[in-house]
Design an enzyme around this catalytic site. Structure first.
Site, short mmCIF file in Angstrom:
data_model
loop_
_atom_site.label_atom_id
_atom_site.label_comp_id
_atom_site.label_asym_id
_atom_site.label_seq_id
_atom_site.Cartn_x
_atom_site.Cartn_y
_atom_site.Cartn_z
N ASP A 155 0.86 -1.19 0.00
CA ASP A 155 0.00 0.00 0.00
C ASP A 155 0.89 1.24 0.00
OD1 ASP A 155 -3.10 0.80 0.95
OD2 ASP A 155 -1.54 2.26 1.49
N ASN A 208 -2.32 13.11 -3.93
CA ASN A 208 -3.54 13.52 -4.65
C ASN A 208 -3.94 14.93 -4.30
OD1 ASN A 208 -4.25 11.40 -6.31
ND2 ASN A 208 -5.37 10.31 -4.72
N ASP A 238 -2.34 9.32 -10.34
CA ASP A 238 -2.51 8.22 -11.32
C ASP A 238 -1.16 7.81 -11.90
OD1 ASP A 238 -5.17 8.11 -10.96
OD2 ASP A 238 -5.74 9.03 -12.87
N GLU A 283 -4.98 2.28 -3.99
CA GLU A 283 -3.52 2.41 -4.03
C GLU A 283 -2.87 1.19 -3.40
OE1 GLU A 283 -5.22 3.08 -1.52
OE2 GLU A 283 -4.08 3.88 0.15
N1 LIG Z 1 -4.93 9.23 -8.20
C1 LIG Z 1 -5.61 8.19 -7.75
N2 LIG Z 1 -5.90 8.12 -6.44
C2 LIG Z 1 -6.57 7.06 -5.98
C3 LIG Z 1 -6.98 6.02 -6.84
N3 LIG Z 1 -7.63 5.12 -6.09
C4 LIG Z 1 -7.61 5.55 -4.81
N4 LIG Z 1 -6.98 6.73 -4.74
C5 LIG Z 1 -6.74 7.60 -3.58
O1 LIG Z 1 -5.89 6.96 -2.66
C6 LIG Z 1 -6.04 7.65 -1.43
C7 LIG Z 1 -5.96 6.67 -0.30
O2 LIG Z 1 -5.95 7.39 0.87
P1 LIG Z 1 -5.95 6.74 2.31
O3 LIG Z 1 -6.75 5.48 2.30
O4 LIG Z 1 -6.34 7.77 3.30
O5 LIG Z 1 -4.49 6.29 2.54
P2 LIG Z 1 -3.12 7.06 2.46
O6 LIG Z 1 -3.28 8.53 2.27
O7 LIG Z 1 -2.29 6.36 1.41
O8 LIG Z 1 -2.54 6.82 3.88
P3 LIG Z 1 -1.93 5.50 4.49
O9 LIG Z 1 -2.40 4.35 3.63
O10 LIG Z 1 -2.44 5.44 5.84
O11 LIG Z 1 -0.45 5.65 4.43
C8 LIG Z 1 -7.37 8.37 -1.50
O12 LIG Z 1 -7.12 9.76 -1.58
C9 LIG Z 1 -7.98 7.89 -2.80
O13 LIG Z 1 -8.76 8.89 -3.43
C10 LIG Z 1 -6.66 6.12 -8.24
O14 LIG Z 1 -6.98 5.30 -9.06
N5 LIG Z 1 -5.98 7.22 -8.63
#
Ligand SMILES: Nc1nc2c(ncn2[C@@H]2O[C@H](COP(=O)(O)OP(=O)(O)OP(=O)(O)O)[C@@H](O)[C@H]2O)c(=O)[nH]1
Length: 334
Positions: A210, A218, A227, A253
């Site tokens: 992850d 983002n 992306d 992610e």
């Molecule tokens: N650009 C993009 N962002 C995505 C996609 N799928 C999920 N996300 C983003 O991934 C982010 C995941 O955020 P969180 O679950 O809070 O996790 P994190 O910020 O990585 O924090 P931790 O996992 O705790 O380290 C969210 O902002 C989603 O919108 C995608 O296909 N493209």
């Protein structure tokens, strides 16, 4: 199924006509028709009891051609024998396809012309007028031409549908953003590999990765930059695993990597390697010039566990890696 239907219809039809010829004391015709019926029936049995369609379809095609040549030669009943030859082009094209079917029809036509015109037509038993022969040949060629046009368009449509079906099948397995296997395809592959390892009593390992604090990328640089980060990470993972390992986009992610024939210790080494590859990669996407890190949970799948348990375990260790401060690999330390 269609070949079987041809064989059965051919059997019934030729048997009924053979019986009629017998009643009319036309013993030679009765014998030829009965023999053809037996060959068609043999083809039907071959289709039922063997998985190969090659021999039965050739049997139907060649016996049908010989029967038609005999009907032209003898005239059948009241010189109506040649009328049955119109069956041949569609059947030959269906059974042999465009090229082989057409080859058979051309061969049949040459033999037909030989029978009708050799020695002024005296070679055969039947007595056809010149105009009858000419009209028969022309109408036979017309039916052949139309059958070829139909077969050509049928084949083109079939190929088009097949390529669309392949394309949709591929799309159904793939994540559109990264081009990696999607979650459904990954589950299928893990289940396949699990069945194999249960037979061989071996193990495989799962890495659940992850991206750390991905939300900040983002939010700070835009979703399109996020992306591209995901695409670059997909490339890093793909380039640093073996050919028979599979990497999938598991969720937003999150990535899941399956390492066949790999125990926990070997999987940890792969996970550490990927962790370092990511941490040392320089992302340069628009204004985003930063390092990215990932957290990884490792779980082993062996015949005594289930796939669901192994995935849940990898998820548990990923959570632990996040809790411990991210950018690290967590696993069952026992
Ligand atoms: N650009 C993009 N962002 C995505 C996609 N799928 C999920 N996300 C983003 O991934 C982010 C995941 O955020 P969180 O679950 O809070 O996790 P994190 O910020 O990585 O924090 P931790 O996992 O705790 O380290 C969210 O902002 C989603 O919108 C995608 O296909 N493209």
């Amino acid at each position: 199924m269609i070949i079987n239907l041809f064989a059965l219809v051919g059997t019934c039809l030729t048997l009924a006509m053979g019986f009629r010829a017998l009643l009319e004391s036309n013993f030679v015709l009765a014998m030829v028709l009965t023999s053809a019926a037996l060959i068609f029936f043999a083809a039907h049995l071959a289709i039922r009891f063997s998985s190969s369609y090659h021999l039965p379809s050739r049997l139907v095609l060649y016996s049908l051609s010989l029967l038609m040549l005999y009907l032209i030669y003898s005239g059948g009943v009241d010189n109506t024998g040649p009328l049955w030859t119109y069956i041949l082009p569609p059947v030959a094209l269906f059974l042999g396809g465009l090229s082989l079917g057409l080859f058979n029809i051309v061969l049949f036509s040459v033999l037909c012309l030989f029978l009708l015109y050799f020695n002024g037509g005296h070679f055969i038993l039947a007595d056809y007028t010149d105009s009858y022969k000419l009209r028969f040949i022309l109408s036979f060629f017309t039916v052949t031409f139309l059958s070829c046009c139909y077969e050509y368009s049928r084949k083109a449509s079939y190929e088009h549908i097949q390529s669309l079906s392949d394309k949709f099948e591929q799309l159904a397995k793939t994540d559109p953003l990264t081009g990696l296997a999607n979650r459904r395809e990954m589950m299928e592959q893990i289940n396949k590999e699990y069945a194999r390892l249960s037979r061989n009593n071996s193990t495989l390992s799962l890495l659940l990765l992850d991206v750390d604090r991905f939300k900040t990328i983002n939010d700070g640089f835009g979703h399109d930059v996020g992306d591209i980060v995901l695409q670059e990470l997909a490339n890093i993972f793909t380039q640093n695993i073996r050919v028979h390992d599979i990497v999938a986009r598991w969720g937003g992610e999150e990535f899941l990597i399956m390492l066949p024939d790999t125990n926990t210790q070997q999987a940890i080494e792969v996970a550490e390697k990927l962790l370092n590859k990511v941490a040392t990669h320089h992302f340069e996407i628009k204004h985003f010039r930063k390092q990215v890190t990932v957290s990884i949970g490792v779980a082993e799948l062996h015949p005594l566990t289930t796939v669901t348990n192994a995935v849940a375990k990898a998820d548990k260790y990923l959570y632990q890696a996040k809790q411990n401060g991210r950018n690290q690999v967590c696993y069952d330390a026992q």
